[in-house]
Write an enzyme that holds these catalytic residues in place. Sequence first.
Site, PDB file in Angstrom:
ATOM      1  N   ASP A  88      -7.558   9.719  -4.627  1.00  0.00           N
ATOM      2  CA  ASP A  88      -7.081   8.297  -4.492  1.00  0.00           C
ATOM      3  C   ASP A  88      -5.846   8.400  -3.731  1.00  0.00           C
ATOM      4  O   ASP A  88      -5.013   9.691  -3.545  1.00  0.00           O
ATOM      5  CB  ASP A  88      -6.763   7.571  -5.891  1.00  0.00           C
ATOM      6  CG  ASP A  88      -6.635   6.184  -5.647  1.00  0.00           C
ATOM      7  OD1 ASP A  88      -7.715   5.613  -6.237  1.00  0.00           O
ATOM      8  OD2 ASP A  88      -5.687   5.767  -5.079  1.00  0.00           O
ATOM      9  N   ASP A 119      -5.332  10.350   1.345  1.00  0.00           N
ATOM     10  CA  ASP A 119      -5.359   9.211   2.448  1.00  0.00           C
ATOM     11  C   ASP A 119      -6.841   9.354   3.102  1.00  0.00           C
ATOM     12  O   ASP A 119      -7.011  10.336   3.940  1.00  0.00           O
ATOM     13  CB  ASP A 119      -4.273   9.075   3.070  1.00  0.00           C
ATOM     14  CG  ASP A 119      -4.308   7.823   4.075  1.00  0.00           C
ATOM     15  OD1 ASP A 119      -5.454   7.109   4.224  1.00  0.00           O
ATOM     16  OD2 ASP A 119      -3.332   7.779   4.619  1.00  0.00           O
ATOM     17  N   ASN A 121     -16.611   4.982  -2.997  1.00  0.00           N
ATOM     18  CA  ASN A 121     -16.091   3.761  -3.549  1.00  0.00           C
ATOM     19  C   ASN A 121     -14.885   3.278  -3.192  1.00  0.00           C
ATOM     20  O   ASN A 121     -14.737   2.029  -3.144  1.00  0.00           O
ATOM     21  CB  ASN A 121     -15.910   3.979  -5.464  1.00  0.00           C
ATOM     22  CG  ASN A 121     -15.083   2.955  -5.875  1.00  0.00           C
ATOM     23  OD1 ASN A 121     -15.535   1.757  -6.153  1.00  0.00           O
ATOM     24  ND2 ASN A 121     -13.753   3.212  -6.193  1.00  0.00           N
ATOM     25  N   TYR A 150     -13.753  -7.898   5.682  1.00  0.00           N
ATOM     26  CA  TYR A 150     -14.202  -6.869   4.496  1.00  0.00           C
ATOM     27  C   TYR A 150     -15.719  -7.018   4.562  1.00  0.00           C
ATOM     28  O   TYR A 150     -16.385  -5.973   4.602  1.00  0.00           O
ATOM     29  CB  TYR A 150     -13.919  -7.708   3.132  1.00  0.00           C
ATOM     30  CG  TYR A 150     -14.307  -7.064   1.818  1.00  0.00           C
ATOM     31  CD1 TYR A 150     -13.866  -5.839   1.574  1.00  0.00           C
ATOM     32  CD2 TYR A 150     -15.463  -7.375   1.187  1.00  0.00           C
ATOM     33  CE1 TYR A 150     -14.149  -5.203   0.444  1.00  0.00           C
ATOM     34  CE2 TYR A 150     -15.687  -6.865   0.029  1.00  0.00           C
ATOM     35  CZ  TYR A 150     -15.054  -5.663  -0.341  1.00  0.00           C
ATOM     36  OH  TYR A 150     -15.565  -5.186  -1.637  1.00  0.00           O
ATOM     37  N   LYS A 152     -18.336  -3.960   5.050  1.00  0.00           N
ATOM     38  CA  LYS A 152     -19.414  -3.384   3.922  1.00  0.00           C
ATOM     39  C   LYS A 152     -20.630  -3.328   4.538  1.00  0.00           C
ATOM     40  O   LYS A 152     -21.586  -2.536   3.855  1.00  0.00           O
ATOM     41  CB  LYS A 152     -19.058  -4.414   2.644  1.00  0.00           C
ATOM     42  CG  LYS A 152     -17.596  -4.077   1.998  1.00  0.00           C
ATOM     43  CD  LYS A 152     -17.935  -2.703   1.128  1.00  0.00           C
ATOM     44  CE  LYS A 152     -16.809  -2.475   0.173  1.00  0.00           C
ATOM     45  NZ  LYS A 152     -16.614  -1.182  -0.587  1.00  0.00           N
TER      46      LYS A 152
END
Length: 651
Positions: free
Chosen positions: A436, A456, A483, A549, A553
């Site tokens: 993360d 990152d 994810n 977004y 995706k």
Amino acid sequence: MVSLWNDAEAKAFESDLELRVYSSRLLGKSSELVLHGGGNTSVKSTVTNIFKEAEEILYVKGSGWDLATIEAPGFAPVKMDMLLKLAALETLSDTDMVKYQRSAMIDPGAPTPSIEAILHAILPFKYVDHTHADAVVALTNTPGSEAIIKELYGESIIIVPYVMPGFILSQEIARAIEGKDLSKVDGLILMHHGVFSFDDSAKKSYEKMIKLVTIAEEFNATRKQPLQPKESAAVTPLQMAQIRSKVSEVSGNSMLARLDCGELSRAFMGHPEVARIATTGPLTPDHVIRTKKNGAVISSPEDIESYAAEYRAYFNRHNDGTLTMLNPAPMWGVWRDVGTLSFGSSAKEVGIISDIKEHTMESILTAESIERYIALPENEIFKMEYWELEQAKLKKSSAKPPFQGRVALVTGAASGIGKACALAFADAGAAVIALDINPDIATMFKSSAILGITCDLTDAKQIDRAISKGVFAFGGIDVLVNNAGYFPENANIEDIDSDTWQKSMAINLTAQQVMTTKVIPFLKEGIDPAIIFIVSKNVPAPGKGASAYSVAKSGVAQLARIAALELAPKIRVNMLHPDAVFDTGLWTPELLQMRARHYGMSVQEYKTRNLLQAEITSRDVADLAVAMASELFGGVTGAQVAIDGGSDRII
Ligand code: ZN
């Protein structure tokens, strides 16, 4: 060694057994004395039974308990008269010994007594302490040690030649103490095994142990040479994954691997006779159950096969035809010019193996400084490794978690679905590399099975570093959960600014591609490898104002479909489309309230406005990700599953 006994602290422990708990824990605190369930202690005490009769009881450490954390229920209460009667038998199999010891317990619910219970019973002192102290075993594992021990300890100890722990060791000790005035004796030194101390006072027995070990330590220190660590040669994480893959294949189980390049490992690896000292044998007989007969010396994955071939030959040399061979893979080894490796089927086991390996290397180097490291003869090691009680354990099959010995890498693991995935994979038995950008990731998981690394994902170098750190800690990567993502502010296409668009593409699309590209070589070395893309319901059901977004995706979904085509048949690739998961960082109670009011609903109605009226949590998504990576989905690739409670827009 320093005595950790504290009179003020000890006052809180009044009864014989309480004091036994106290001083056992003091022994357990020093890894130089006992490691991971090693060693055992006892106290003899009189109790009054329900018939108002006084009974002599030996409280002896029960199996499955660790001296460092033992409590009163960890001591098995066994009737002394029965133990002394057993001790007088001419022969007794260890299986029968365990059976009769158990039947002589005054509490049938207590743990099984230590196999050294009879030995504790025949030592005529109230308190008996037994450890496998590094300093003593290092010394007793040298050819000329008997003379040195006699000189160092004089009459204060009795030397006991090696025999296997269990009934025959108690007989050997009975012979060794017969007719001796034990009032002047502090303890016993068991060659190739460890040390016993005893006294009628808990404190004195404990402090005699400290004294006996300190004498050995001080002698060893006069001979010990400073460590001479060698520089580690550069190796790639992919080479590590290849070694781990071979160990898993040879063992028949998924195995984790950890590389250690600390000073001690580099000194051991750099020893001029490393091949001899790594393969001589274990430090004490009880280590053989965990670490096998010896370490492997590895230059390339093929050396794991040579190790296994030698192991099979060793088994065949000693098998009487009735035994079941254990898996022939090594549990630890030296990676030539690099460092040392520990293997295990879980992060916990790798930790235990690594600790034993550290103490073994340290003691071997000490023994080499004193004279030369020698171990038990091979037939004695075999007897221990293939002991009837250990073989009996093999017949009891125990269910293992589905991802035992496997490694999952999860991105965006500090919160929401990513965090739930890290925990769900760990619960399923996997070791987890959790990445993360939030630096809290490094400390937020308390389990040794989850390694949090700050990364990152828009920086390829940071990805390389994180993969490398994860692979050298766990051995490889079997599952990738892509994810991480971010949700830009809503804007219609005509209003969107270039920075927002670029940032969404960088995090939501390009970072996933870079991560996938970099992990594929590891998955190819992996065990039943799979990639799970956490995508979005925006792919099948886009909404206004979310183009930055949704387009990214949709790109991810297309990447996943092509990956499924390219990576078959070895690697399965599947997608999850979550929607309306409200227990993530995005959704504050205020925001939920606002959205619910907007639709004229209660918060609960808003959360469950789907066909099944189900509330979907991060954990639900994570559990489905685990299932998709498991055998259950063994015949599925390229699939897209919406987890949203059912949506009429998608159906
Ligand atoms: Zn022992």
